[in-house]
Design a protein around this motif. Structure first.
Motif, mmCIF file in Angstrom:
data_model
loop_
_atom_site.group_PDB
_atom_site.id
_atom_site.type_symbol
_atom_site.label_atom_id
_atom_site.label_comp_id
_atom_site.label_asym_id
_atom_site.label_seq_id
_atom_site.Cartn_x
_atom_site.Cartn_y
_atom_site.Cartn_z
ATOM 1 N N GLN A 150 -1.000 8.498 -2.617
ATOM 2 C CA GLN A 150 -1.116 8.398 -1.167
ATOM 3 C C GLN A 150 -2.494 7.895 -0.737
ATOM 4 O O GLN A 150 -3.504 8.191 -1.369
ATOM 5 N N TYR A 171 -5.527 7.309 5.973
ATOM 6 C CA TYR A 171 -5.988 6.474 7.079
ATOM 7 C C TYR A 171 -6.406 7.380 8.243
ATOM 8 O O TYR A 171 -5.718 8.355 8.541
ATOM 9 N N GLU A 200 -6.455 7.376 11.981
ATOM 10 C CA GLU A 200 -5.974 6.639 13.150
ATOM 11 C C GLU A 200 -6.271 7.373 14.449
ATOM 12 O O GLU A 200 -5.759 7.015 15.502
ATOM 13 N N THR A 239 -11.001 4.554 5.081
ATOM 14 C CA THR A 239 -9.745 4.565 4.335
ATOM 15 C C THR A 239 -10.024 4.902 2.871
ATOM 16 O O THR A 239 -10.959 4.374 2.265
ATOM 17 N N GLY A 270 -8.526 3.294 9.876
ATOM 18 C CA GLY A 270 -7.244 3.260 10.571
ATOM 19 C C GLY A 270 -6.487 1.965 10.416
ATOM 20 O O GLY A 270 -5.279 1.926 10.664
ATOM 21 N N ARG A 294 -4.346 -0.561 8.632
ATOM 22 C CA ARG A 294 -3.441 -0.432 7.488
ATOM 23 C C ARG A 294 -3.597 -1.595 6.519
ATOM 24 O O ARG A 294 -3.727 -2.747 6.919
ATOM 25 N N ALA A 309 0.837 -1.189 0.000
ATOM 26 C CA ALA A 309 0.000 0.000 0.000
ATOM 27 C C ALA A 309 0.875 1.242 0.000
ATOM 28 O O ALA A 309 1.891 1.292 0.683
ATOM 29 N N ALA A 339 -5.831 -6.999 4.127
ATOM 30 C CA ALA A 339 -5.571 -6.545 5.494
ATOM 31 C C ALA A 339 -5.782 -7.721 6.431
ATOM 32 O O ALA A 339 -6.853 -8.332 6.433
ATOM 33 N N ASP A 350 -2.143 -4.205 3.867
ATOM 34 C CA ASP A 350 -0.874 -4.883 3.601
ATOM 35 C C ASP A 350 -0.504 -4.791 2.129
ATOM 36 O O ASP A 350 0.665 -4.862 1.758
ATOM 37 N N PRO A 394 2.401 4.981 0.769
ATOM 38 C CA PRO A 394 2.466 5.699 2.046
ATOM 39 C C PRO A 394 1.382 6.748 2.132
ATOM 40 O O PRO A 394 0.682 7.013 1.167
ATOM 41 N N VAL A 395 1.252 7.348 3.286
ATOM 42 C CA VAL A 395 0.230 8.368 3.463
ATOM 43 C C VAL A 395 0.893 9.702 3.800
ATOM 44 O O VAL A 395 1.824 9.769 4.578
#
Length: 249
Positions: free
Chosen positions: A173, A176, A178, A187, A233, A235, A73, A202, A237, A75-76
């Motif tokens: 990007q 999420y 969190e 998401t 939130g 993540r 995935a 996930a 995989d 990055p954010v």
């Protein structure tokens, strides 16, 4: 003779009535033995910690490994809805910066209504203009917001690229949520290309996203995951996009 043997020999002297006890020697040998035991114990603890640190690491002599079933995935990069995100120094990605329910920048094109309700409000996503210093090819970001009954839109999270180009093919990007704030933001993210289906993994299970096209550029596919399917939130995989024929992009 070891230090322990010398200590024992000194102590046996007390059994002989005519013996003279060297008390200083007994105490000195005892202290030396205790010190050695403490040092040995500390060294053993250090070794144990080192073994724990490498547990679970397996080296393949051939240097090969099985390919991942999905792409990692992306990055954010998250910012307050009023400004784009500038590149940051090396290190872990900071937690999302959020401005709950603040008036966001003006949407570019149509606002996408997900059908997800938060009381009387509805979850929406929309593209906005951003500026990232030193990165001229990043001009858009994706905002997660809410639409009130009167039609006004407020923003919760904005994600945008911090390098490269925001229209380059592939995933960009991913946002999420969190935080412990409510309502939580599902998401979301966007993919550039002819994606008709987007699935993520996930915790070893596959989850499918809803997909909608940006009205100003049909190559931009905006996607989000139903919070009932993927808790906000959590993540991903990995993530995969496929075209109308089911081919992986």
């Amino acid at each position: 003779m070891s230090e322990l043997d010398r200590l024992r020999d000194a102590m046996r002297a007390t059994e002989r009535p005519d013996a003279v006890i060297d008390l200083a020697r007994v105490m000195r040998d005892g202290r030396r033995l205790r010190t050695r035991r403490r040092v040995t114990g500390a060294a053993a603890a250090t070794l144990a910690a080192g073994l724990v640190a490498v547990t679970g690491v397996t080296v393949d002599p051939s240097g090969s490994r099985d390919p991942a079933p999905t792409e990692p995935a992306p990055p954010v990069a998250v910012a307050s809805p009023s400004v784009g995100v500038a590149p940051t120094s090396d290190g872990p990605t900071p937690p999302p910066t959020k401005a709950r329910g603040v008036p966001g920048p003006k949407p570019l094109g149509q606002v996408i209504d997900t059908g997800i309700r938060h009381g009387v409000e509805r979850r929406v996503y929309y593209v906005v203009a951003v500026t990232v210093p030193g990165v001229p090819k990043v001009t858009i970001g994706l905002a997660a917001g809410r639409r009130a009954p009167d039609g006004s839109v407020s923003a919760d999270i904005l994600v945008n690229d911090v390098e490269g180009a925001d229209r380059s093919p592939g995933f960009h990007q991913i946002g999420y949520d969190e935080s412990a704030s409510t309502p939580a933001v599902p998401t979301f993210g966007y993919f550039v290309g002819p994606a008709e289906r987007i699935t993520g993994t996930a915790g070893g299970r596959q989850v499918e996203a809803a997909v909608a096209r940006w009205s100003l550029d049909k190559q931009v596919a905006i996607f989000w995951f139903d919070p009932a399917t993927l808790a906000p939130g959590v993540r991903l995989d990995g993530i995969v996009a496929r075209d109308s024929a089911g081919r992986r992009l």
